[in-house]
Write an enzyme that holds these catalytic residues in place. Structure first.
Site, mmCIF file in Angstrom:
data_model
loop_
_atom_site.group_PDB
_atom_site.id
_atom_site.type_symbol
_atom_site.label_atom_id
_atom_site.label_comp_id
_atom_site.label_asym_id
_atom_site.label_seq_id
_atom_site.Cartn_x
_atom_site.Cartn_y
_atom_site.Cartn_z
ATOM 1 N N LYS A 18 0.834 -1.215 0.000
ATOM 2 C CA LYS A 18 0.000 0.000 0.000
ATOM 3 C C LYS A 18 0.869 1.266 0.000
ATOM 4 C CE LYS A 18 -2.225 -1.044 3.836
ATOM 5 N NZ LYS A 18 -1.614 -2.335 4.154
ATOM 6 N N ARG B 113 -9.784 1.367 8.285
ATOM 7 C CA ARG B 113 -9.360 0.019 8.658
ATOM 8 C C ARG B 113 -10.446 -0.725 9.420
ATOM 9 N NH1 ARG B 113 -3.426 0.928 8.739
ATOM 10 N NH2 ARG B 113 -2.310 -0.978 9.221
ATOM 11 N N ARG C 218 11.761 -5.357 5.275
ATOM 12 C CA ARG C 218 11.386 -3.989 4.881
ATOM 13 C C ARG C 218 12.205 -2.930 5.612
ATOM 14 N NH1 ARG C 218 5.157 -2.147 4.864
ATOM 15 N NH2 ARG C 218 5.166 -2.575 7.095
ATOM 16 N N ARG D 133 11.077 -0.905 10.757
ATOM 17 C CA ARG D 133 9.947 -0.563 11.618
ATOM 18 C C ARG D 133 9.870 -1.508 12.809
ATOM 19 N NH1 ARG D 133 4.458 0.348 8.255
ATOM 20 N NH2 ARG D 133 3.641 -0.693 10.096
ATOM 21 N N ARG E 250 -0.712 -8.560 13.295
ATOM 22 C CA ARG E 250 -1.196 -7.565 12.331
ATOM 23 C C ARG E 250 -1.992 -8.241 11.207
ATOM 24 N NH1 ARG E 250 4.113 -5.045 10.958
ATOM 25 N NH2 ARG E 250 2.962 -3.743 9.494
HETATM 26 P P1 AMP Z 1 0.578 0.938 8.999
HETATM 27 O O1 AMP Z 1 1.789 1.799 8.833
HETATM 28 O O2 AMP Z 1 -0.551 1.347 8.102
HETATM 29 O O3 AMP Z 1 0.900 -0.526 8.917
HETATM 30 O O4 AMP Z 1 0.051 1.200 10.487
HETATM 31 C C1 AMP Z 1 0.866 0.945 11.599
HETATM 32 C C2 AMP Z 1 0.020 0.893 12.849
HETATM 33 O O5 AMP Z 1 -0.642 2.137 13.061
HETATM 34 C C3 AMP Z 1 -1.094 -0.145 12.841
HETATM 35 O O6 AMP Z 1 -0.646 -1.442 13.221
HETATM 36 C C4 AMP Z 1 -2.066 0.447 13.867
HETATM 37 O O7 AMP Z 1 -1.603 0.244 15.193
HETATM 38 C C5 AMP Z 1 -1.955 1.949 13.581
HETATM 39 N N1 AMP Z 1 -2.919 2.401 12.559
HETATM 40 C C6 AMP Z 1 -2.628 2.897 11.318
HETATM 41 N N2 AMP Z 1 -3.746 3.224 10.656
HETATM 42 C C7 AMP Z 1 -4.781 2.922 11.476
HETATM 43 C C8 AMP Z 1 -6.192 3.002 11.343
HETATM 44 N N3 AMP Z 1 -6.781 3.464 10.232
HETATM 45 N N4 AMP Z 1 -6.950 2.595 12.408
HETATM 46 C C9 AMP Z 1 -6.392 2.148 13.537
HETATM 47 N N5 AMP Z 1 -5.067 2.012 13.708
HETATM 48 C C10 AMP Z 1 -4.248 2.403 12.700
#
Ligand code: AMP
Length: 231
Positions: free
Chosen positions: A16, A91, A128, A161, A172
């Site tokens: 993404k 999400r 990554r 990360r 996740r």
């Molecule tokens: P990502 O970088 O999109 O993988 O997001 C990393 C982390 O941020 C996720 O595992 C969640 O803890 C939090 N997070 C990101 N976007 C959301 C969302 N739309 N709703 C809830 N938690 C989020």
């Protein structure tokens, strides 16, 4: 003309962020990554960051109210006037419903799932790397930087990360399946869902997404604050 709004769905590691960054340059609309915004808030130890830190560290979702709030503030900024790409939001169905309520009648909505089976993604995530300055994404196996530890684009330091670790990755994937995957059904019913095969080379996936976003008939959502009318 309305805003072009692209929502990217997909398992963690499906691409993404990589695709959002590739298409934003072509479409000239910004990427909005809730994950990046939350990580930045955690790093800066803002009140929001302190609230979100534990959830991020556990691979769980931050509350709907928090993310709905940060997205609502972000999308009214000037650079979003022609549209934006949502990477990692919505999400949950609750987030999707809240977001639908912010759309305007003339907006064009494209929801694209970058589909890759989670069985193929753990290695991608473990390898990554992310630029701590500009957010560009690399992979030690499939997209290594030219100079070890440094971003090709801006020279920033590349970091791994903290949630890209094996035990959190499983959590996740589970969170995605249970809480986010229902959005496929939600957007299918609205007639705006499309899928691309994210296991192919990055550039091929980018081309396919751009073709979908450029050539499809725009979808007209309901007026601001109202229900979507394309169910
Ligand atoms: P990502 O970088 O999109 O993988 O997001 C990393 C982390 O941020 C996720 O595992 C969640 O803890 C939090 N997070 C990101 N976007 C959301 C969302 N739309 N709703 C809830 N938690 C989020």
């Amino acid at each position: 003309m309305g805003r072009k709004i692209v929502i990217l769905l997909g398992n963690p590691g499906a691409g993404k962020g990589t695709q959002a960054r590739a298409i934003m340059r072509q479409l000239d609309i910004p990427q909005i990554s809730t994950g990046d915004m939350l990580r930045e808030a955690v790093a800066r130890q803002t009140p929001l960051g302190l609230q979100a830190k534990q959830k991020l560290g556990a691979g769980e979702l931050v509350s709907d109210d928090i993310v709905n709030g940060i997205v609502a503030e972000r999308i009214v900024q000037e650079d979003c006037r022609n549209g934006f790409i949502l990477d990692g939001y919505p999400r949950t169905v609750q987030q999707a419903e809240t977001f639908s309520g912010t759309m305007m009648a003339e907006d064009q909505l494209f929801v694209i799932e970058i589909a890759v089976d989670s069985a193929y993604l753990a290695d991608r995530l473990v390898g990554r790397l992310m630029c701590s300055r500009c957010g560009d994404i690399y992979n030690i196996y499939s997209r290594p930087p030219q100079r070890q530890g440094a971003c090709d684009r801006c020279g920033g330091k590349l970091i791994h990360r903290s949630d890209d670790q094996e035990h959190l990755i499983r959590e996740r994937f589970r969170t995605y399946r249970d809480e986010t995957y229902p959005l496929v059904d939600y957007y299918q019913k609205l007639g705006v869902y499309r899928q691309v095969d994210g296991s192919r080379p990055i550039d091929d996936v980018t081309r396919e997404i751009l073709a979908l976003v450029d050539h499809e008939e725009p979808v007209t959502p309901a007026p601001k604050g109202g229900k979507q009318k394309f169910a």
